[in-house]
Scaffold this active site. Sequence first.
Site, PDB file in Angstrom:
ATOM      1  N   LYS A 185      16.649 -32.397  -7.347  1.00  0.00           N
ATOM      2  CA  LYS A 185      16.704 -31.009  -7.774  1.00  0.00           C
ATOM      3  C   LYS A 185      18.043 -30.781  -8.480  1.00  0.00           C
ATOM      4  O   LYS A 185      19.059 -30.516  -7.850  1.00  0.00           O
ATOM      5  CB  LYS A 185      16.576 -30.037  -6.600  1.00  0.00           C
ATOM      6  CG  LYS A 185      16.372 -28.579  -7.060  1.00  0.00           C
ATOM      7  CD  LYS A 185      16.735 -27.570  -6.003  1.00  0.00           C
ATOM      8  CE  LYS A 185      18.227 -27.291  -5.940  1.00  0.00           C
ATOM      9  NZ  LYS A 185      18.768 -26.671  -7.183  1.00  0.00           N
ATOM     10  N   GLY A 238      28.030 -29.955  -4.239  1.00  0.00           N
ATOM     11  CA  GLY A 238      28.140 -28.571  -4.683  1.00  0.00           C
ATOM     12  C   GLY A 238      29.235 -27.845  -3.942  1.00  0.00           C
ATOM     13  O   GLY A 238      30.153 -28.458  -3.380  1.00  0.00           O
ATOM     14  N   SER A 239      29.146 -26.540  -3.930  1.00  0.00           N
ATOM     15  CA  SER A 239      30.183 -25.717  -3.318  1.00  0.00           C
ATOM     16  C   SER A 239      30.152 -25.857  -1.801  1.00  0.00           C
ATOM     17  O   SER A 239      29.126 -26.189  -1.195  1.00  0.00           O
ATOM     18  CB  SER A 239      29.991 -24.253  -3.699  1.00  0.00           C
ATOM     19  OG  SER A 239      28.862 -23.705  -3.040  1.00  0.00           O
ATOM     20  N   GLU A 260      29.051 -33.560  -0.287  1.00  0.00           N
ATOM     21  CA  GLU A 260      30.257 -33.716  -1.107  1.00  0.00           C
ATOM     22  C   GLU A 260      30.532 -32.344  -1.696  1.00  0.00           C
ATOM     23  O   GLU A 260      29.813 -31.874  -2.570  1.00  0.00           O
ATOM     24  CB  GLU A 260      30.032 -34.778  -2.183  1.00  0.00           C
ATOM     25  CG  GLU A 260      31.322 -35.361  -2.721  1.00  0.00           C
ATOM     26  CD  GLU A 260      32.004 -34.470  -3.736  1.00  0.00           C
ATOM     27  OE1 GLU A 260      33.009 -33.811  -3.372  1.00  0.00           O
ATOM     28  OE2 GLU A 260      31.537 -34.420  -4.869  1.00  0.00           O
ATOM     29  N   LEU A 261      31.604 -31.704  -1.232  1.00  0.00           N
ATOM     30  CA  LEU A 261      31.794 -30.276  -1.462  1.00  0.00           C
ATOM     31  C   LEU A 261      33.053 -30.004  -2.283  1.00  0.00           C
ATOM     32  O   LEU A 261      33.496 -30.845  -3.051  1.00  0.00           O
ATOM     33  CB  LEU A 261      31.828 -29.561  -0.111  1.00  0.00           C
ATOM     34  CG  LEU A 261      30.642 -29.907   0.818  1.00  0.00           C
ATOM     35  CD1 LEU A 261      30.791 -29.244   2.172  1.00  0.00           C
ATOM     36  CD2 LEU A 261      29.318 -29.543   0.167  1.00  0.00           C
ATOM     37  N   GLY A 262      33.617 -28.815  -2.123  1.00  0.00           N
ATOM     38  CA  GLY A 262      34.739 -28.392  -2.948  1.00  0.00           C
ATOM     39  C   GLY A 262      36.067 -28.968  -2.501  1.00  0.00           C
ATOM     40  O   GLY A 262      36.151 -29.777  -1.578  1.00  0.00           O
ATOM     41  N   CYS A 294      35.465 -30.913  -8.599  1.00  0.00           N
ATOM     42  CA  CYS A 294      35.827 -30.820  -7.183  1.00  0.00           C
ATOM     43  C   CYS A 294      37.195 -31.431  -6.919  1.00  0.00           C
ATOM     44  O   CYS A 294      37.897 -31.017  -5.991  1.00  0.00           O
ATOM     45  CB  CYS A 294      34.765 -31.490  -6.317  1.00  0.00           C
ATOM     46  SG  CYS A 294      34.519 -33.250  -6.666  1.00  0.00           S
ATOM     47  N   GLU A 388      39.785 -22.355  -3.910  1.00  0.00           N
ATOM     48  CA  GLU A 388      39.373 -23.195  -5.029  1.00  0.00           C
ATOM     49  C   GLU A 388      39.050 -22.278  -6.210  1.00  0.00           C
ATOM     50  O   GLU A 388      38.216 -21.378  -6.097  1.00  0.00           O
ATOM     51  CB  GLU A 388      38.146 -24.025  -4.658  1.00  0.00           C
ATOM     52  CG  GLU A 388      37.708 -24.988  -5.751  1.00  0.00           C
ATOM     53  CD  GLU A 388      36.493 -25.809  -5.353  1.00  0.00           C
ATOM     54  OE1 GLU A 388      36.385 -26.964  -5.801  1.00  0.00           O
ATOM     55  OE2 GLU A 388      35.646 -25.293  -4.597  1.00  0.00           O
ATOM     56  N   PHE A 390      38.270 -23.343  -9.618  1.00  0.00           N
ATOM     57  CA  PHE A 390      37.243 -23.925 -10.488  1.00  0.00           C
ATOM     58  C   PHE A 390      37.353 -23.362 -11.902  1.00  0.00           C
ATOM     59  O   PHE A 390      36.370 -22.948 -12.526  1.00  0.00           O
ATOM     60  CB  PHE A 390      35.846 -23.679  -9.915  1.00  0.00           C
ATOM     61  CG  PHE A 390      35.021 -24.949  -9.818  1.00  0.00           C
ATOM     62  CD1 PHE A 390      35.468 -26.017  -9.072  1.00  0.00           C
ATOM     63  CD2 PHE A 390      33.804 -25.063 -10.469  1.00  0.00           C
ATOM     64  CE1 PHE A 390      34.724 -27.184  -8.969  1.00  0.00           C
ATOM     65  CE2 PHE A 390      33.052 -26.230 -10.393  1.00  0.00           C
ATOM     66  CZ  PHE A 390      33.511 -27.276  -9.635  1.00  0.00           C
TER      67      PHE A 390
END
Length: 493
Positions: A185, A238-239, A260-262, A294, A388, A390
Site C-alpha cells: 500500500k 512513516g510518521s 521505521e518512523l520519524g 526521517c 520533527e 520535515f
Amino acid sequence: MTDTSRNALIDHACWAGRLFGGADGTWYPANESRDVIEPATGEPLTQVGLARAADVERATAAAAAAQPAWAALAPRERAAVLRRAAAALERELPTLAQYIARETGGILAKAQLEVAEAATQLHIAAGLPLQPQGIVLPSTAGRQSYARRVPHGVVGVISPFNFPLILSMRSVAPALATGNAVVLKPDPQTPVSGGFLIARVFEEAGLPPGVLQVLPGEADAGAALVAAPEVGMIAFTGSTAAGRKVGELAGRHLKKVSLELGGKNTLVVLDDADLDVAASNAAFGAFFHQGQICMATGRIVAHRSIAAELTKRLVEKANGLPVGNPASGTVAIGPMINARQLQQADAIVRASVEAGAVLEAGGTHERLFFKPTVLSNVKPGMRAFDEEIFAPVAVVTPFDTDDEAVSLANSTEYGLSCAVIGSSLSRASALGARLKCGLLHINGQTVADECVNPFGGRGASGNGSRMGGPADLEEYTQWQWVTVKDVAERTPF
C-alpha cells in the site's frame, strides 16, 4: 492532464483508475479513482485507482493463495525474477527518474539515486534465496534436529511519500526473495513511484500472478491490511503518530510488525571541526529533499566558540541554494509534498521565533516552495528543538561541554540517526558512543543509507527492528524447529 513519454514501464493507461494484482496478476478497475498532483505545478500528473478496505481484503486473500507455489519455487528461479526486475529499472533509469522527480517534488539527482538504489536492493535481495536457510542443532541419538527459516506467508508493506521507490522496494524485494507474497500500500500522493512502478518491473520480470498486489489507499486501507488474517507481518515506514496506530493494531492481532518512523536527529559539531566541511554536512542534512527525510538533521548542536561562525556559513548555504521545479534539473530545493506539511513547518518556525529563536535566513514560502531556513539560539522547549519539522530548516543550538552536547542530543523521544564532526577522532568517537540512536556517523552527517546496512531506530523512531543487509533474512522470515526420527517410538504414556 499532463502526459509523460511512454515506455515499457511508464504507462498511464495501464494504471488509470486501476489497482494491480488479484488472483490473476492483472490491472483491474477500482471503484474509486484519484488524480495524482505534481507538487511543483499543482497540476494533475496521472490518475490511479484508490483502494478501500474491501479491496485490501480481496487482495490479501489472493496473495495468500498464490504464496505457497512462489515459496516452493527453486531458489535460483526466485533470484532470477529479482535480477530481471533490477535490469528493468536500470534500463530505464533516466525516464523513471524524471517521473519520480515530478511525482515526489524531489530534485532529479535524488530521483536518479532512488532508481539506482532500488535496483541495488533487488540485486542484494536476489542473493537471499541462495544463503543458508537454517542450522543443525545438537540432539539425541537417532533424531535429527534443525531450525530453518520459513516465510511469514503474506507481508503487508505500507510505504511513505518521501523516498517512495526505495522505501517500498527495501521491504518488497527481500520479502519476495524469502518466499513471501506481498501486498503493498503506497502513499496515494506517490502511488506510481512507490507502487505501480514496482508492479510494472515485476510484471516484466515474470513474477507469478497474485504474488504481488499493489493498492494505493488511505488510512482505512492500511488498517484493513494490518488486520487481515492472511497477513503475517507488517513493514511500515512513516510518521511516528501513524506508526503508533499501526503497532497497536498489529499487536492486537498478534502480528510481527517492523516500524521505521520519524526522527529528531542531531549533528554535533565540535570546536576543532573544519567549519567549511561542517557547514556543508549540516546544510545537506537539513536541506536535502526539503528536509523531508526521517534521517534529516533536525538539530545542529555546535560548540559555543564556533556556533556563530558556523551559522554564518549555513546562512550563506541557505541563501545560495536555488529553489524551483525539480524536473528542470537546475534547482537544489523543490516543493514540499503538500500544503498541510508546509503549514506545519511554518507554524513551528514562527512559534520558535516567538519563543526567542533568531531567524537568520529563509522562513518564507511561495506556494509549496519553502525557502531554506536557518534558526539560531534555539533552546530545549522550543518547537524547533523538540519536534520533527520535515522541512528545509536548519536549527542551531550552542553547547559548552561535551557532556552538555550529549545531553542535548539525547533529550528527545526519538533515536534514529546522530553524527559527530571533529578533528579528534578519539574525542568524536567517545562522544558518539554515548548517543542513543540506531545510526551513528563519526565525521559524517545524519542522512546516510547504503542498502547493505541494518537500518532502523529506537524509541519513537521505531520498535527496534531493522531493515537491510544482514537484517533482512531475520526480518522477513521466522524460525521453525524441525525434528526427524527414522521410526516413531513409544512415549512413557
